[in-house]
Design an enzyme around this catalytic site. Structure first.
Site, mmCIF file in Angstrom:
data_model
loop_
_atom_site.group_PDB
_atom_site.id
_atom_site.type_symbol
_atom_site.label_atom_id
_atom_site.label_comp_id
_atom_site.label_asym_id
_atom_site.label_seq_id
_atom_site.Cartn_x
_atom_site.Cartn_y
_atom_site.Cartn_z
ATOM 1 N N HIS A 140 27.612 42.705 52.221
ATOM 2 C CA HIS A 140 28.065 42.559 50.929
ATOM 3 C C HIS A 140 26.460 41.642 50.822
ATOM 4 O O HIS A 140 25.786 41.125 51.997
ATOM 5 C CB HIS A 140 28.778 41.056 50.803
ATOM 6 C CG HIS A 140 28.640 40.193 49.421
ATOM 7 N ND1 HIS A 140 28.274 39.269 49.100
ATOM 8 C CD2 HIS A 140 29.828 40.625 48.621
ATOM 9 C CE1 HIS A 140 28.613 39.268 47.397
ATOM 10 N NE2 HIS A 140 29.230 39.710 47.653
ATOM 11 N N ASP A 147 31.008 37.400 57.983
ATOM 12 C CA ASP A 147 31.509 36.938 56.652
ATOM 13 C C ASP A 147 32.651 37.671 56.775
ATOM 14 O O ASP A 147 33.219 38.512 56.869
ATOM 15 C CB ASP A 147 30.624 37.976 56.389
ATOM 16 C CG ASP A 147 30.674 38.566 54.461
ATOM 17 O OD1 ASP A 147 32.092 37.490 54.011
ATOM 18 O OD2 ASP A 147 30.087 38.184 53.845
ATOM 19 N N GLN A 187 36.217 38.656 53.126
ATOM 20 C CA GLN A 187 37.639 39.442 52.877
ATOM 21 C C GLN A 187 38.482 39.744 53.696
ATOM 22 O O GLN A 187 39.321 40.795 54.038
ATOM 23 C CB GLN A 187 36.684 41.273 52.230
ATOM 24 C CG GLN A 187 36.712 41.073 51.657
ATOM 25 C CD GLN A 187 37.082 40.972 50.043
ATOM 26 O OE1 GLN A 187 37.800 40.962 49.899
ATOM 27 N NE2 GLN A 187 36.449 41.136 49.136
ATOM 28 N N LYS A 199 38.925 33.156 47.205
ATOM 29 C CA LYS A 199 39.859 34.563 47.096
ATOM 30 C C LYS A 199 40.809 34.409 48.212
ATOM 31 O O LYS A 199 41.901 35.602 48.398
ATOM 32 C CB LYS A 199 39.141 35.897 48.120
ATOM 33 C CG LYS A 199 37.166 35.972 47.710
ATOM 34 C CD LYS A 199 36.333 37.132 48.139
ATOM 35 C CE LYS A 199 35.285 36.666 48.038
ATOM 36 N NZ LYS A 199 34.731 37.548 46.809
ATOM 37 N N CYS A 240 28.091 43.869 44.408
ATOM 38 C CA CYS A 240 27.043 43.264 45.630
ATOM 39 C C CYS A 240 26.911 44.451 47.539
ATOM 40 O O CYS A 240 26.539 43.241 47.640
ATOM 41 C CB CYS A 240 27.837 42.095 45.624
ATOM 42 S SG CYS A 240 28.100 41.145 43.583
HETATM 43 N N1 PLP Z 1 31.307 38.455 52.033
HETATM 44 C C1 PLP Z 1 32.386 39.553 51.615
HETATM 45 C C2 PLP Z 1 32.654 40.627 52.134
HETATM 46 C C3 PLP Z 1 32.506 39.683 50.042
HETATM 47 O O1 PLP Z 1 33.663 40.388 49.616
HETATM 48 C C4 PLP Z 1 31.765 38.541 48.865
HETATM 49 C C5 PLP Z 1 32.545 38.779 47.640
HETATM 50 O O2 PLP Z 1 32.850 39.391 46.761
HETATM 51 C C6 PLP Z 1 31.060 37.379 49.936
HETATM 52 C C7 PLP Z 1 30.677 37.639 50.647
HETATM 53 C C8 PLP Z 1 31.079 36.306 48.571
HETATM 54 O O3 PLP Z 1 31.376 35.162 48.157
HETATM 55 P P1 PLP Z 1 30.851 33.708 47.039
HETATM 56 O O4 PLP Z 1 31.032 35.047 45.656
HETATM 57 O O5 PLP Z 1 32.300 33.692 47.153
HETATM 58 O O6 PLP Z 1 30.063 33.497 47.807
#
Ligand code: PLP
Length: 415
Positions: free
Chosen positions: A130, A207, A210, A233, A373
């Site tokens: 992401h 990260d 998910q 989430k 993203c």
């Molecule tokens: N990393 C992953 C794998 C995500 O799916 C997301 C959000 O969709 C993020 C990071 C970013 O999360 P946030 O928007 O809460 O900062």
């Protein structure tokens, strides 16, 4: 809702009971919500917890020496303990409240990264990241004249682990990797990867945005150096993020934001920082959001993370089978449900994802369309955008059938 995990035997019953805990479904009859990958709906217990803070306990935290402030500080800190237990961190000092995963990773890049990455060092990222776990590292690399290298994704949606092995050289200082892809649904074998990276003295940032919402995550077992995720989430209010890091690394790190709340002592010329984790929490935090997150953890724990994963595995199996029956539909992630979560990004011949999103919305199905993203990943896949359906504990088997019927309808219109 109490003791759901014990009281209800079958997953079907659990899901039906769970749906009733979410007022959004009562207030939006027939809604098929398939965008939990972006942000989930909230159960009544979480909404009530936030309301209760405002009605009974609200005051700023860690500042007042009156009863209300002590109460809200206690509730706030209780969530930190719950988070540590939920991800099996060895101490609540390792849990830092931020505003989202994005901020957690930026905090890391601009503190640990700025102090530890030098000219010529390599930062390894994967092609499935992401932007939140990509751009902070790219920005750091730009400023430090470090080098970014990508671990490629294979055609089957899995990381090329042979290539990863060959990229783990002594020049690599950090590996930034998603626990589960928000586009492909791929669950990466991070425990094994971390062990390999550590043998080469490479730090690993995972990260988990998910991952933590969908299956049990044990930080002591994984041995990640850094781990980030987003409570919004996982049923909690928005505006709260988590950064986990090993205690000795946090102790050595400089603060990210400076100001109120993160100091031990300030003179005209100097300042001493507070102990961890407070050193990283400058300014008034999202008090009600953090306390609401505590209620979300209680809710998820009462259902059981193993049960949630089991349910999503079943959803994945059925969704992969049923979606493959839609003519002209191509799913981007792994086609089997092993090490794969319930996120399905797909393209349907002749239908732009944005048109798809609009037409599904007309049938009361909320999905996401775009690059989610993860633009470099889409470029590698040779497409600009996909339609993404992401499932959670409140989605039923019937939601899959509704989606498939709606997709067939769209297909007919675009024939
Ligand atoms: N990393 C992953 C794998 C995500 O799916 C997301 C959000 O969709 C993020 C990071 C970013 O999360 P946030 O928007 O809460 O900062």
């Amino acid at each position: 809702m109490s003791n759901l995990g014990e009281q209800i035997k079958t997953m079907k019953k659990i899901t039906t009971a769970i749906k009733k805990d979410f007022p959004i479904f009562k207030n939006n009859k027939g809604l098929v919500f398939l965008d939990s990958g972006a942000s989930t709906q909230k159960p009544k217990v979480v909404i009530d917890a936030v309301k209760e803070v405002y009605e009974k306990h609200y005051a700023n935290v860690h500042r007042g020496i009156y009863k209300l402030s002590e109460q809200s500080s206690e509730l706030y800190e209780q969530t930190r303990e719950k988070v540590a237990k939920f991800i099996n961190a060895s101490s609540e000092k390792q849990i830092i409240f931020t505003k989202n995963t994005t901020e957690s990773i930026n905090l890391l890049a601009f503190t640990w990264g700025m102090d530890n990455i030098k000219k010529g060092d390599i930062i390894l990222v994967t092609e499935m990241e992401h932007h939140a776990n990509l751009l902070p590292w790219r920005e750091l690399a730009k400023r430090k004249k470090a080098i970014i290298k990508y671990v490629p994704v294979k055609k089957n949606g899995r990381l090329d682990l042979n290539k990863l092995d060959s990229l783990l050289s002594s020049k690599v200082k950090l590996l930034a990797i998603a626990h589960m892809s928000n586009v492909l649904g791929t669950i990466n074998p991070v425990k094994k990867i971390i062990a390999k990276a550590h043998k080469k003295k490479i730090k690993v940032m995972v990260d988990g945005a998910q991952a933590v919402p969908h299956f049990p995550v044990d930080l002591q077992d994984l041995d990640a150096d850094f781990y980030a995720f987003s409570p919004h989430k996982m049923l909690a209010p928005s505006g709260v993020g988590i950064l986990y890091a090993k205690e000795e690394i946090l102790e050595s790190m400089n603060p990210f934001l400076v100001g109120g709340g993160m100091i031990a002592n300030v003179t005209h010329q100097d300042a001493e920082w507070n102990e961890i984790p407070f050193k990283f929490e400058a300014g008034t935090p999202n008090i009600e959001g953090v306390i609401g997150f505590g209620a979300a953890i209680d809710y998820l724990s009462s259902v059981g993370m193993k049960n949630i994963f089991k349910h999503e595995q079943k959803i994945t199996k059925i969704a992969l089978r049923e979606l493959s029956k839609v003519e002209g539909l191509k799913i981007m992630g792994p086609s089997d449900n092993k090490d794969r979560g319930a996120v399905f990004s797909f393209v349907l011949n002749g239908v732009h994802p944005h048109d798809m999103a609009t037409m599904l919305d007309e049938q009361n199905i909320a999905i996401r369309a775009g690059h989610h993203c993860a633009q470099p990943l889409h470029q590698s896949l040779g497409i600009e955008a996909t339609t993404r359906a992401s499932f959670y504990l409140y989605n039923t088997e019937e939601d899959i059938y509704k989606l498939v019927r709606a997709l067939k309808k769209v297909k007919k219109i675009f024939k």
